[in-house]
Design a protein around this motif. Structure first.
Motif, PDB file in Angstrom:
ATOM      1  N   THR A   1       0.815  -1.221   0.000  1.00  0.00           N
ATOM      2  CA  THR A   1       0.000   0.000   0.000  1.00  0.00           C
ATOM      3  C   THR A   1       0.843   1.263   0.000  1.00  0.00           C
ATOM      4  OG1 THR A   1      -1.863   1.085   1.130  1.00  0.00           O
ATOM      5  CG2 THR A   1      -0.144   0.174   2.529  1.00  0.00           C
ATOM      6  N   PRO A   2       0.286   2.350  -0.531  1.00  0.00           N
ATOM      7  CA  PRO A   2       0.920   3.663  -0.388  1.00  0.00           C
ATOM      8  C   PRO A   2       0.534   4.306   0.948  1.00  0.00           C
ATOM      9  CG  PRO A   2      -1.012   3.849  -1.779  1.00  0.00           C
ATOM     10  CD  PRO A   2      -0.885   2.393  -1.412  1.00  0.00           C
ATOM     11  N   ALA A   3       0.951   5.549   1.139  1.00  0.00           N
ATOM     12  CA  ALA A   3       0.656   6.286   2.373  1.00  0.00           C
ATOM     13  C   ALA A   3      -0.839   6.538   2.513  1.00  0.00           C
ATOM     14  CB  ALA A   3       1.398   7.621   2.360  1.00  0.00           C
ATOM     15  N   GLY A   4      -1.240   6.881   3.742  1.00  0.00           N
ATOM     16  CA  GLY A   4      -2.612   7.308   3.976  1.00  0.00           C
ATOM     17  C   GLY A   4      -3.504   6.263   4.599  1.00  0.00           C
ATOM     18  N   VAL A   5      -2.929   5.135   5.051  1.00  0.00           N
ATOM     19  CA  VAL A   5      -3.771   4.125   5.696  1.00  0.00           C
ATOM     20  C   VAL A   5      -4.455   4.749   6.910  1.00  0.00           C
ATOM     21  CG1 VAL A   5      -2.266   2.252   4.936  1.00  0.00           C
ATOM     22  CG2 VAL A   5      -1.924   3.247   7.203  1.00  0.00           C
ATOM     23  N   GLY A   6      -5.615   4.211   7.253  1.00  0.00           N
ATOM     24  CA  GLY A   6      -6.330   4.768   8.395  1.00  0.00           C
ATOM     25  C   GLY A   6      -7.503   3.889   8.759  1.00  0.00           C
ATOM     26  N   PRO A   7      -8.141   4.194   9.883  1.00  0.00           N
ATOM     27  CA  PRO A   7      -9.198   3.331  10.403  1.00  0.00           C
ATOM     28  C   PRO A   7     -10.503   3.439   9.633  1.00  0.00           C
ATOM     29  CG  PRO A   7      -8.900   5.232  11.831  1.00  0.00           C
ATOM     30  CD  PRO A   7      -7.834   5.326  10.794  1.00  0.00           C
ATOM     31  N   LEU A   8     -11.218   2.330   9.566  1.00  0.00           N
ATOM     32  CA  LEU A   8     -12.591   2.297   9.075  1.00  0.00           C
ATOM     33  C   LEU A   8     -13.515   2.047  10.259  1.00  0.00           C
ATOM     34  CD1 LEU A   8     -12.304   0.191   5.781  1.00  0.00           C
ATOM     35  CD2 LEU A   8     -12.666   2.657   6.002  1.00  0.00           C
ATOM     36  N   ARG A   9     -14.729   2.606  10.164  1.00  0.00           N
ATOM     37  CA  ARG A   9     -15.722   2.420  11.220  1.00  0.00           C
ATOM     38  C   ARG A   9     -17.025   1.932  10.606  1.00  0.00           C
ATOM     39  NH1 ARG A   9     -12.747   6.909  12.380  1.00  0.00           N
ATOM     40  NH2 ARG A   9     -11.479   6.663  14.250  1.00  0.00           N
ATOM     41  N   ALA A  10     -17.826   1.276  11.428  1.00  0.00           N
ATOM     42  CA  ALA A  10     -19.124   0.795  10.956  1.00  0.00           C
ATOM     43  C   ALA A  10     -19.918   1.961  10.396  1.00  0.00           C
ATOM     44  CB  ALA A  10     -19.876   0.125  12.100  1.00  0.00           C
ATOM     45  N   GLY A  11     -20.542   1.762   9.247  1.00  0.00           N
ATOM     46  CA  GLY A  11     -21.314   2.817   8.609  1.00  0.00           C
ATOM     47  C   GLY A  11     -20.550   3.531   7.510  1.00  0.00           C
ATOM     48  N   ASP A  12     -19.217   3.370   7.500  1.00  0.00           N
ATOM     49  CA  ASP A  12     -18.419   3.982   6.439  1.00  0.00           C
ATOM     50  C   ASP A  12     -18.692   3.306   5.097  1.00  0.00           C
ATOM     51  OD1 ASP A  12     -17.147   5.723   8.170  1.00  0.00           O
ATOM     52  OD2 ASP A  12     -15.302   4.541   8.345  1.00  0.00           O
ATOM     53  N   THR A  13     -18.409   4.042   4.033  1.00  0.00           N
ATOM     54  CA  THR A  13     -18.326   3.452   2.698  1.00  0.00           C
ATOM     55  C   THR A  13     -16.921   3.693   2.190  1.00  0.00           C
ATOM     56  OG1 THR A  13     -20.654   3.856   2.223  1.00  0.00           O
ATOM     57  CG2 THR A  13     -19.203   3.510   0.328  1.00  0.00           C
ATOM     58  N   VAL A  14     -16.230   2.623   1.812  1.00  0.00           N
ATOM     59  CA  VAL A  14     -14.862   2.742   1.319  1.00  0.00           C
ATOM     60  C   VAL A  14     -14.861   2.470  -0.180  1.00  0.00           C
ATOM     61  CG1 VAL A  14     -14.299   0.360   2.019  1.00  0.00           C
ATOM     62  CG2 VAL A  14     -12.458   1.993   1.599  1.00  0.00           C
ATOM     63  N   SER A  15     -14.233   3.374  -0.934  1.00  0.00           N
ATOM     64  CA  SER A  15     -14.202   3.273  -2.391  1.00  0.00           C
ATOM     65  C   SER A  15     -12.766   3.188  -2.859  1.00  0.00           C
ATOM     66  CB  SER A  15     -14.839   4.511  -3.035  1.00  0.00           C
ATOM     67  OG  SER A  15     -16.106   4.766  -2.478  1.00  0.00           O
ATOM     68  N   ILE A  16     -12.526   2.307  -3.800  1.00  0.00           N
ATOM     69  CA  ILE A  16     -11.192   2.183  -4.388  1.00  0.00           C
ATOM     70  C   ILE A  16     -11.319   2.272  -5.896  1.00  0.00           C
ATOM     71  CG2 ILE A  16     -11.319  -0.349  -4.333  1.00  0.00           C
ATOM     72  CD1 ILE A  16      -8.242  -0.384  -4.041  1.00  0.00           C
ATOM     73  N   GLU A  17     -10.359   2.977  -6.507  1.00  0.00           N
ATOM     74  CA  GLU A  17     -10.316   3.055  -7.959  1.00  0.00           C
ATOM     75  C   GLU A  17      -8.862   2.955  -8.390  1.00  0.00           C
ATOM     76  OE1 GLU A  17     -12.087   6.557  -9.647  1.00  0.00           O
ATOM     77  OE2 GLU A  17     -11.879   5.775 -11.698  1.00  0.00           O
ATOM     78  N   VAL A  18      -8.604   2.090  -9.355  1.00  0.00           N
ATOM     79  CA  VAL A  18      -7.267   1.994  -9.936  1.00  0.00           C
ATOM     80  C   VAL A  18      -7.415   2.235 -11.431  1.00  0.00           C
ATOM     81  CG1 VAL A  18      -5.204   0.581 -10.286  1.00  0.00           C
ATOM     82  CG2 VAL A  18      -6.519   0.336  -8.157  1.00  0.00           C
ATOM     83  N   GLU A  19      -6.595   3.131 -11.941  1.00  0.00           N
ATOM     84  CA  GLU A  19      -6.683   3.553 -13.340  1.00  0.00           C
ATOM     85  C   GLU A  19      -6.653   2.336 -14.275  1.00  0.00           C
ATOM     86  OE1 GLU A  19      -3.554   6.256 -14.202  1.00  0.00           O
ATOM     87  OE2 GLU A  19      -4.252   6.671 -16.243  1.00  0.00           O
ATOM     88  N   GLY A  20      -7.682   2.211 -15.068  1.00  0.00           N
ATOM     89  CA  GLY A  20      -7.755   1.112 -16.018  1.00  0.00           C
ATOM     90  C   GLY A  20      -8.352  -0.162 -15.459  1.00  0.00           C
TER      91      GLY A  20
END
Ligand code: MN
Length: 295
Positions: A246-265
């Motif tokens: 992983t790159p920088a910026g890791v952090g906690p997730l909490r119940a109710g969050d929505t996590v989105s990931i996008e990788v070019e292509g």
């Protein structure tokens, strides 16, 4: 080509017209256990590709939004994962470790889930559970002792991948192997459709706020390096999955969050996060809450 699993183990190819069923080409039914259809499709892909291409033009399709996508590779033989593999993340974790000098670890393949699943947070008091924005490399042609020069010819394709992690100093394999801790998807993009995998932008957002942003040109150990290192230890098999680190910026997730990931292509996916009542065990009662020294 964009390959998916959908509606409980069907194999499909995503076309402009929708999803075309290619389950029968793998030689096992959709409900077969263990879920090895995609591994078989990948292993036989050179022979099957012309028929998959023919169907993607001619066969009946169903709308993409009418199916429930599963993980595009539900059961790799091995799920190999690299730790700190972007310079900025290594600094963030105040760690002397890096993928190039520490090597890889394994995650349980049962931690894999798909783009339509929720991420379940184990119920471990006082622990942070972090997102790690990564991409997955799926092996097409297996081999042992694969050198840098030939490594890219062993790649079948790529997908978005989130490496979920309970922070702490207990065994990393346990902290990273909870069910739903390796979302992959939304599809598996074959290598021929990725012009330069070492120039892909990655981005992860939580509730619409960007938390991680990077480019694969900043990998410490690049894709040939990851394949060379993994195959020095084990014979890679078709369908094996490598998590990039992983790159920088890791952090906690909490119940109710929505996590989105996008990788070019490679597409994008958004997953809901919810609390599980399971997951606590004796190791976490006695363990150290400090951040893990590695990703
Ligand atoms: Mn990771």
């Amino acid at each position: 080509m964009k390959l998916v699993t959908y509606n409980g183990g069907h194999l499909g190819v995503v076309t402009a017209r929708g999803v075309v069923d290619v389950t029968d080409l793998a030689g096992v039914p959709a409900d077969f256990w263990p879920p090895i259809g995609m591994s078989r499709l990948i292993a036989q892909f050179p022979r099957l590709a012309p028929e998959i291409r023919r169907r993607s033009i001619e066969a009946a399709a169903v709308p993409l939004d009418s199916v429930r996508l599963g993980p595009p590779q539900p059961r790799p033989g091995n799920l190999i994962a690299y730790p700190a593999n972007f310079e900025a993340h290594r600094d963030e974790m105040r760690s002397p470790y890096r993928a190039s000098s520490r090597g890889f670890f394994l995650k349980a393949t049962s931690s894999i889930c798909g783009p339509a699943d929720d991420i379940e947070l184990p119920d471990i008091p006082l622990r942070e559970i972090h997102h790690e924005c990564e991409f997955g490399i799926v092996i097409g042609r297996g081999g042992r002792g694969i050198g840098r020069a030939e490594a890219m010819s062993h790649v079948f394709g790529y997908c978005c991948l989130i490496d979920m992690t309970v922070r702490g100093d207990e065994e990393r394999v346990m902290r990273k192997s909870y069910d739903t801790f390796t979302p992959i998807g939304p599809w598996l993009v074959t290598a021929d459709e990725v012009p330069d995998p070492h120039a892909m932008a990655l981005r992860l957002s939580v509730n619409g706020q960007v938390r991680q942003q990077a480019n694969t040109r900043d990998l410490i150990l690049d894709i040939p390096g990851m394949i060379e290192m993994a195959s020095s230890v084990m014979t890679l098999q078709p369908g094996d999955l490598i998590a990039s680190g992983t790159p920088a910026g890791v952090g906690p997730l909490r119940a109710g969050d929505t996590v989105s990931i996008e990788v070019e292509g490679l597409g994008a996916m958004a997953l809901a996060v919810r609390q599980s009542t399971h997951g606590m065990n004796a190791a976490f009662e006695h363990g150290n809450r400090s951040k893990s020294p590695t990703a």
